[in-house]
Each structure stands twice: as C-alpha cells, then as structure tokens.
Design an enzyme around this catalytic site. Sequence first.
Site, PDB file in Angstrom:
ATOM      1  N   CYS A   2       0.847  -1.174   0.000  1.00  0.00           N
ATOM      2  CA  CYS A   2       0.000   0.000   0.000  1.00  0.00           C
ATOM      3  C   CYS A   2       0.897   1.243   0.000  1.00  0.00           C
ATOM      4  CB  CYS A   2      -0.941   0.097   1.193  1.00  0.00           C
ATOM      5  SG  CYS A   2      -2.098  -1.262   1.289  1.00  0.00           S
ATOM      6  N   ARG A  27       3.859  -0.138  -4.895  1.00  0.00           N
ATOM      7  CA  ARG A  27       3.581  -0.740  -3.584  1.00  0.00           C
ATOM      8  C   ARG A  27       2.263  -1.507  -3.561  1.00  0.00           C
ATOM      9  NH1 ARG A  27       6.789   1.530   0.368  1.00  0.00           N
ATOM     10  NH2 ARG A  27       5.345   0.815   1.941  1.00  0.00           N
ATOM     11  N   TRP A  73      -2.712  -2.609  -1.728  1.00  0.00           N
ATOM     12  CA  TRP A  73      -2.397  -4.025  -1.938  1.00  0.00           C
ATOM     13  C   TRP A  73      -3.254  -4.751  -0.907  1.00  0.00           C
ATOM     14  CZ3 TRP A  73      -0.452  -8.279   0.696  1.00  0.00           C
ATOM     15  CH2 TRP A  73      -0.042  -9.345  -0.102  1.00  0.00           C
ATOM     16  N   ASN A  99      -1.809   1.767   5.844  1.00  0.00           N
ATOM     17  CA  ASN A  99      -0.916   0.760   5.269  1.00  0.00           C
ATOM     18  C   ASN A  99      -0.487  -0.123   6.430  1.00  0.00           C
ATOM     19  OD1 ASN A  99       1.162  -0.663   4.013  1.00  0.00           O
ATOM     20  ND2 ASN A  99       2.635   0.985   4.277  1.00  0.00           N
ATOM     21  N   GLY A 100      -0.744  -1.442   6.322  1.00  0.00           N
ATOM     22  CA  GLY A 100      -0.374  -2.352   7.400  1.00  0.00           C
ATOM     23  C   GLY A 100      -1.521  -3.297   7.696  1.00  0.00           C
ATOM     24  N   GLU A 484      16.974 -17.485  -8.968  1.00  0.00           N
ATOM     25  CA  GLU A 484      16.598 -16.104  -9.278  1.00  0.00           C
ATOM     26  C   GLU A 484      16.011 -16.003 -10.689  1.00  0.00           C
ATOM     27  OE1 GLU A 484      16.015 -13.566  -7.695  1.00  0.00           O
ATOM     28  OE2 GLU A 484      16.194 -11.888  -9.072  1.00  0.00           O
ATOM     29  N   LYS A 488      12.225 -14.661 -11.478  1.00  0.00           N
ATOM     30  CA  LYS A 488      11.951 -13.540 -12.398  1.00  0.00           C
ATOM     31  C   LYS A 488      10.903 -13.961 -13.430  1.00  0.00           C
ATOM     32  CE  LYS A 488      13.139 -10.836 -10.648  1.00  0.00           C
ATOM     33  NZ  LYS A 488      13.897 -10.778  -9.451  1.00  0.00           N
ATOM     34  N   GLU A 491       7.353 -14.228 -11.872  1.00  0.00           N
ATOM     35  CA  GLU A 491       6.779 -12.920 -11.526  1.00  0.00           C
ATOM     36  C   GLU A 491       6.292 -12.160 -12.746  1.00  0.00           C
ATOM     37  OE1 GLU A 491       9.053 -10.754  -8.052  1.00  0.00           O
ATOM     38  OE2 GLU A 491      10.456 -11.492  -9.546  1.00  0.00           O
ATOM     39  N   HIS A 507      17.006 -36.463  -8.812  1.00  0.00           N
ATOM     40  CA  HIS A 507      16.233 -36.927  -7.657  1.00  0.00           C
ATOM     41  C   HIS A 507      14.773 -36.519  -7.765  1.00  0.00           C
ATOM     42  CE1 HIS A 507      19.924 -38.268  -5.795  1.00  0.00           C
ATOM     43  NE2 HIS A 507      20.460 -37.128  -6.223  1.00  0.00           N
ATOM     44  N   LYS A 606       5.942  -4.087  -4.364  1.00  0.00           N
ATOM     45  CA  LYS A 606       7.400  -3.968  -4.256  1.00  0.00           C
ATOM     46  C   LYS A 606       7.877  -4.066  -2.808  1.00  0.00           C
ATOM     47  CE  LYS A 606      11.393  -2.612  -6.164  1.00  0.00           C
ATOM     48  NZ  LYS A 606      11.881  -3.866  -6.736  1.00  0.00           N
TER      49      LYS A 606
END
Length: 611
Positions: A2, A27, A73, A99-100, A484, A488, A491, A507, A606
């Site tokens: 947020c 955000r 968010w 926000n929270g 990584e 990427k 996302e 395995h 983010k």
Amino acid sequence: MCGIVGYTGLRDAYPIVIKGLKRLEYRGYDSTGVALMSDTLRVYKKMGKVASLEEITLGKELGGNTGIGHTRWATHGEPSDRNAHPHLSASGKLAMIHNGIIENYGQLKQELINKGYQLKSDTDTEVLLNFIEEIKNNNACSLEEAIRIALKRVTGTYVILLIDSEMPDTIIAARKGSPLVIGIGKGEHFLGSDASPMLEYTKEVVYVNDYELAIVKPQELILKNLGNERLTPYVQKLDIELAAIEKGGYEHFMLKEIFEQPKTIFDCLRGRLHADTGTITLSGIEQYSKALQKANRIVMIACGTSWHAGLTAEYIFEECCRLNVEVEYASEFRYRNPVIHPGDIILAISQSGETADTLVAIENAKAKGAIILGVVNVVGSSIARMSHAGAYTHAGPEIGVASTKAFTAQLAVLTMIAFKIGQLRNTISQERLSALLHELEAIPAKVEKILSYVEPIKKIAKQYAQARDFLYLGRGYNFPVALEGALKLKEISYIHAEGYPAAEMKHGPIALVDEQLPVVVVATRDSYHEKVLSNMQEIKARKGRVIGIITEEDTAALELCEAALHVPAADEMLAPMLNVIPLQLLAYYIGVEKGCDVDKPRNLAKSVTVE
Ligand code: F6R
C-alpha cells in the site's frame, strides 16, 4: 504494501496526491482513492490502478488544499470499490487511509458491532477508524487524543493518515512498522510511504519512527510519542534526483533498471574497491572489524530475491572467510526459536529496507545480542536505521516490482564484505584477493557487453514464450542464479518455473523433462563445468530443450544447447553478477511477448510491509 500520500498547504492537493500515488503504485495497485478537504470532505475511490481513479474523477469537484491518497495491496477484503481507501467514519466527518495490518481487528470489530455500528467494508482500516471515532465521542476528547488511546489497544502494523472535517488544514499521521516520510516545504507539508511523491517540491524530510504521531498543518509539524510528549523532528536532506524515478525513454522501469546495472554496480564499488592497493574500504562496517574477525557465525536474513543474493554470498563467505554461514528466510526465522549468541553477526539484506518479516527477524536477533549489519538499498529505511551498521547498495530507486539492479548491487556489496572479512581473518591470500579485486573492477564493463546481446535474447523469448513450464538449473555459485532466473520468469510472465541445483535434477525433476520443457541451464565455465555438461547431456537424451547460459566460445557447451546466451568469462565467485543478466532479460522479453504488465505484475507489491 500500500502506498500513502498526503498534502497540506496552499496548492491544490489533488494533482499532488495523484502524482504521488502514481509514483507509489509499485507498492500495490488493487485500488486507489483520495480524500479532499475544502468546504466539505469528499472521497473518490475505485478498484484498479490510479488511471481508473482519474477516469471517475473527470469533471468532479476536486478542489481543496488538504488531501490524502492511497494505492492498495489488498489484505483484509478483496480488491473492490467498497474496500478501497480512504474510508469514512460512521459520522462521515473523518477520512482515513492505512498501510499495514490491524491484527486484533476482529475483536475491535465485535466491540463496534455490539455498539450498533454497521460497517461498509471488509477492511481492518474501517474498524480502526470507527474505533477511533467511538473513543473521540465517548471521551469527548480531541482526535489526537482518541488516536493515541486507540493505538494503545491495537496490535499489528500501521501507518495511518486521517483528515477531520472539523480541522480542514490538518492531517494526523501515526506509524508502527510501516514507513512514513514527511517532506517539509515552505508553508506546506507532504507525506508519503517513501520520498518519491515529494521529490520535486522539497529535499528536506523527516522519517517518522514507530510509536510516533505527527500533527501536520501547512505551517507546522508537531511530532509526539504515544505518551503525548513532544519530540524534535530530525530533518534530513534527500540525496535523490527526480530523473532517478522516471523511465528515461525506456518502455518499462524494469528494462531501464536492467540496463542501469553497469552503472549501479560501478557506483556500488566506487570508493570502496581499491584494486591497485588490494584493499576494500567499507567505512560503515569498519567499526565492527574486531567482531567480524572473531565471529564464529554469520546468519543472513532476507526474503525473495534478496534471499537469493544471500544464498550466493554463502558460497563466497565460506570460500573467503571460512566461517559458518546460514541463510534464512526472514519469515521462517522470526517464528522459530533460533539459537543466537551475543556477538553473532546478522546480515540483513533488503532492497526496500521495509520488508516486515526481515524487520521483525532482526529485531528479535538484536534483542538476543546479535550485531546487525544491513545491506540495504533505500537510504534511511527502517532496516537501515535498525541495523548497528552496514553498507548501502547505492543502486538508486528501484521501481520495477521485480528486483533486478538491486540484486546485482547486493551481490557486489556482499562480495566486498566477504573479501573484507577474509582479509581481516587472514583466510584469503593477498595474491588471490588482488586478482579477485581486479576481476570485480571489470564486472561493470562485462555487464555492458552482455547488454549488447539483447537481440538474440528477444528471439529466444519469442521462441519459448508459449511454454507452460520452465526448469532452471545451476550448480555451486550458479544454483542461486537458477533460483533467481526462475523467480523472475514466474513474476513477470506468470509461467510456472522451478529453480533446482543441477545435480538434484536426478532426484525428481527429471521426471518433468520431455520435448516440451525448456530447461535453462546456467553452465558457465567453473569448477563444476564438466558435471553440469553431463546434466545437459541427460536432459538432451530425454529430448528436453536446453537453453544454456554459457561462456563465450565454449563450443562444448554450445553443442548441447537448443538455444544459447553468451556471457564473458569471469572468476566463478563473481560470475553470478553476469549470469543473472541474460535471465533478467529473458524473463522481461517473455513477459512483454505475453502482453504482461511487467512493471506491475499481478498480486505483487514492491515493498512487502505486511507479514
Ligand atoms: C522479487 C522481489 C522480491 C523481493 C522481496 C524482498 O523480484 O522483488 O522477492 O526481493 O520481497 O524485498 P526487499 O529486498 O525489499 O526486502
């Protein structure tokens, strides 16, 4: 998560708040809203990005010199117009953004319902707002006092901004566990989750701390603690230019940030790496030289991409410093009962410096006597301030939601810390160190070279964009690179991708290999090279489609690839900084090919300021 913005002064608040919200969309972008105060209090809000809000406000009354805005968010309550912020209190006199997460909102909600309140949304925010108004009415006290009383009952995290129609030029703000910056102008004040909404108006800011409350008027900023004691605001000067938060001609922030890496890595090394004298200067951590020399153990704490940087660094630290290194997901670490001894070193790695899990994890470790060193990008952020010392990554503002330049800058800083400790502990020879420092110095130019190969990457992206799944493999230093690369791709393109240590493939994951599956193998020349080539043979034998990240002129590796991306040769310890670049570009171009919003991937934000 947020983004919150506020303005009070002589200008029209609406354009400032909207512009600020656009800067903070990274955000969260589930819904957007503003509250404006002139003769009356007006709220406009809409599900979706800021652009959707702009559409519904066309032709509406948007005057007012005081305003607050929110980009959400979603946590409590699905993304919808109803759950969008700002929320209005039952009387309609108070508007609030948040926000929270208010963890005990269920209990507070029940209390309100018992008193006959009817809530209009599913949010914890509306509960807290009405709880504040209820206290104000019952105690016949000021809004400020009501907020103080309410916040003492609240568990969880918050930044809240409130407007009261009875105090038209005032915004009251409070914070615990989520970021809040106040910009000081001439006869005006700006509020934001970070400094980006206020950059073109002022460079003077105050970072509000946990359990502080700010009463913000055009001419006055009053800072207090929850005990109603007045505090002196600590005004700091921002060191960011406006251009750093704009796209600069690139189609997306992500692409701009990928292409910035030669410069960001260079900036990160500048003044710290001295290849000619074989030394490293990290003034932030030098005061802990003795502790680092004697340390038995280093624990790295991070989330997501930053965790991958930590995992890569584990290999480097073990090699250079001969230390026990553990790399922990902050979200797991904070809820375990980890064994921490006084003097243990905690390396907290975070781009934003605001990740809630990382913050709490280091808070816990600090309480047990650990020394906290921060490797953080955002200057003045909560993790930076909570750390005993640290080294900034100096990558500049990262706005694309998927982290790219912050990752390579984290690797650069962590590598320098490892070299420094190795030197202090005498676990790396000066000859090897000098060679590595020269190699490290050459990394920005090598990254530049990789970035000139973008056409073949675009072609490969087109060729594989329709695949349903991807497997990413790497070994040793390149195992975290594979993780990584897979992250990427997930996302940015929403393609399922898994990263795996190359040798572990046998395995289990090998069962997935067929003629449909692209397998990205990070197979640059290093001490595991022959083994990784064997893994590529095994995939090929099962008709898997190998996309190799290979060293230039490595014909043996090239023969095993259906498609190949080339990188310059480098010492294996430093190779991850190079090898990740084609993977970032591959994810980016596949995302673009699939028409995805690469800068704002669905469901992501983010700065993960809720746990
Ligand atoms: C991935 C990504 C996230 C972050 C994670 C930690 O592209 O950006 O996985 O790395 O949320 O964030 P910071 O580094 O801000 O603590």
